[in-house]
Design an enzyme around this catalytic site. Structure first.
Site, PDB file in Angstrom:
ATOM      1  CG  HIS A   8      -1.949   1.135   1.164  1.00 53.14           C
ATOM      2  ND1 HIS A   8      -1.774   2.018   2.456  1.00 53.14           N
ATOM      3  CD2 HIS A   8      -3.014   1.421   0.464  1.00 53.14           C
ATOM      4  CE1 HIS A   8      -2.812   2.845   2.236  1.00 53.14           C
ATOM      5  NE2 HIS A   8      -3.568   2.367   0.897  1.00 53.14           N
ATOM      6  CD  GLU A  36      -3.343   2.316  -3.181  1.00 53.03           C
ATOM      7  OE1 GLU A  36      -4.194   3.296  -3.469  1.00 53.03           O
ATOM      8  OE2 GLU A  36      -2.387   2.496  -2.584  1.00 53.03           O
ATOM      9  CG  ASP A  38      -2.828   7.168  -3.388  1.00 51.44           C
ATOM     10  OD1 ASP A  38      -4.044   6.616  -3.562  1.00 51.44           O
ATOM     11  OD2 ASP A  38      -1.915   6.809  -2.578  1.00 51.44           O
ATOM     12  CG  HIS A  51      -3.334   9.548  -0.105  1.00 48.15           C
ATOM     13  ND1 HIS A  51      -4.164  10.089   0.936  1.00 48.15           N
ATOM     14  CD2 HIS A  51      -4.307   8.504  -0.206  1.00 48.15           C
ATOM     15  CE1 HIS A  51      -5.257   9.686   1.049  1.00 48.15           C
ATOM     16  NE2 HIS A  51      -5.357   8.563   0.613  1.00 48.15           N
ATOM     17  CD  GLU A 110      -7.555   6.185  -4.669  1.00 44.20           C
ATOM     18  OE1 GLU A 110      -8.320   6.868  -4.197  1.00 44.20           O
ATOM     19  OE2 GLU A 110      -6.942   5.345  -3.778  1.00 44.20           O
TER      20      GLU A 110
END
Length: 243
Positions: A8, A36, A38, A51, A110
């Site tokens: 993450h 993952e 952002d 993020h 994302e």
């Protein structure tokens, strides 16, 4: 039971999240196969990996990401907040992360946006990923249905995923409506019935953010296809790779 380990924001339990240090630490663990991250856009249109919509928490800068150009952003310190060892870490461009991950890790990217905050975000990411020949190595995810629709309109070959964290609604139905092949969901929202239904439909599912061995075990027992997204991939290793 070896549910896929997703780092993450990189190995963010030990390194500053969404930095190249966190990416490299994740890459150093052979059992991490997904990561993952952002992505947002700078004022001059560069996709960057961060993020928050503001710079304040994870850098020594201030203000909104969308109001700063890439070069001034690069001069910020995005590591010291995590520890002196990471002083001088920078906000990376998406291109830098793609270059590190290519052929080594699959990426859940994302797209961080709200409404019309970032016109052109989808195209910028699609174009960059395509230029690297990495379309099949990524899934593009978002809370925003409009983002997911625009991705499919611009290039239907991309894998897309819905991020879902509502107490209400039917995520399986929503995924189908949006022609997604991936569901990113809070681990507390995932049930055995939903996991089974998604697996039967060929939908990949990722549970976030799972840092305790007890919860990792519970998810693994629920379904072998649940991807476990964690700040602590080392805990995943201790949980699933014990002799």
């Amino acid at each position: 039971m070896q549910n896929i380990c997703v780092a993450h924001r990189g190995f963010s339990g030990k390194a500053p999240e969404n930095t190249l240090a966190a990416v490299r630490m994740a890459l150093a663990l052979p059992f991490v196969s997904w990561m993952e991250i952002d992505v947002q856009l700078t004022r001059d249109g560069v996709p960057v990996v961060i993020h928050d919509f503001t710079l304040d928490r994870t850098t020594n800068g201030h203000g909104k990401v969308k109001n700063m150009d890439f070069e001034p952003m690069r001069r910020l310190d995005a590591g010291s907040w995590k520890g002196r060892a990471f002083r001088g870490e920078k906000v990376p461009s998406l291109e830098e992360v793609l270059d590190l991950a290519s052929g080594r890790l699959k990426l859940n990217i994302e797209l961080k946006t709200s409404g019309d905050m970032y016109p052109g975000l989808e195209k910028a990411v699609i174009d960059l990923v395509s230029s690297k020949g990495m379309r099949d190595e990524v899934v593009l995810t978002s809370f925003d249905a409009g983002v997911l629709k625009r991705i499919k309109e611009q290039d239907p070959r991309f894998h897309t995923g819905l991020i879902f964290d509502s107490r209400l609604g039917d995520p399986a139905r929503k995924v189908k409506e949006l022609d997604c092949s991936f569901l990113s969901i809070s681990f507390a929202r995932l049930s055995p019935g939903l996991a089974r239904l998604l697996a039967e439909r060929g939908i990949k599912m990722m549970a976030w953010t799972v840092d305790k061995a007890k919860e990792m075990h519970r998810l693994a027992e629920m379904h072998s296809e649940i991807m476990i997204c964690t700040n602590r991939p080392d805990v995943w290793g201790d949980t699933f790779l014990k002799a």
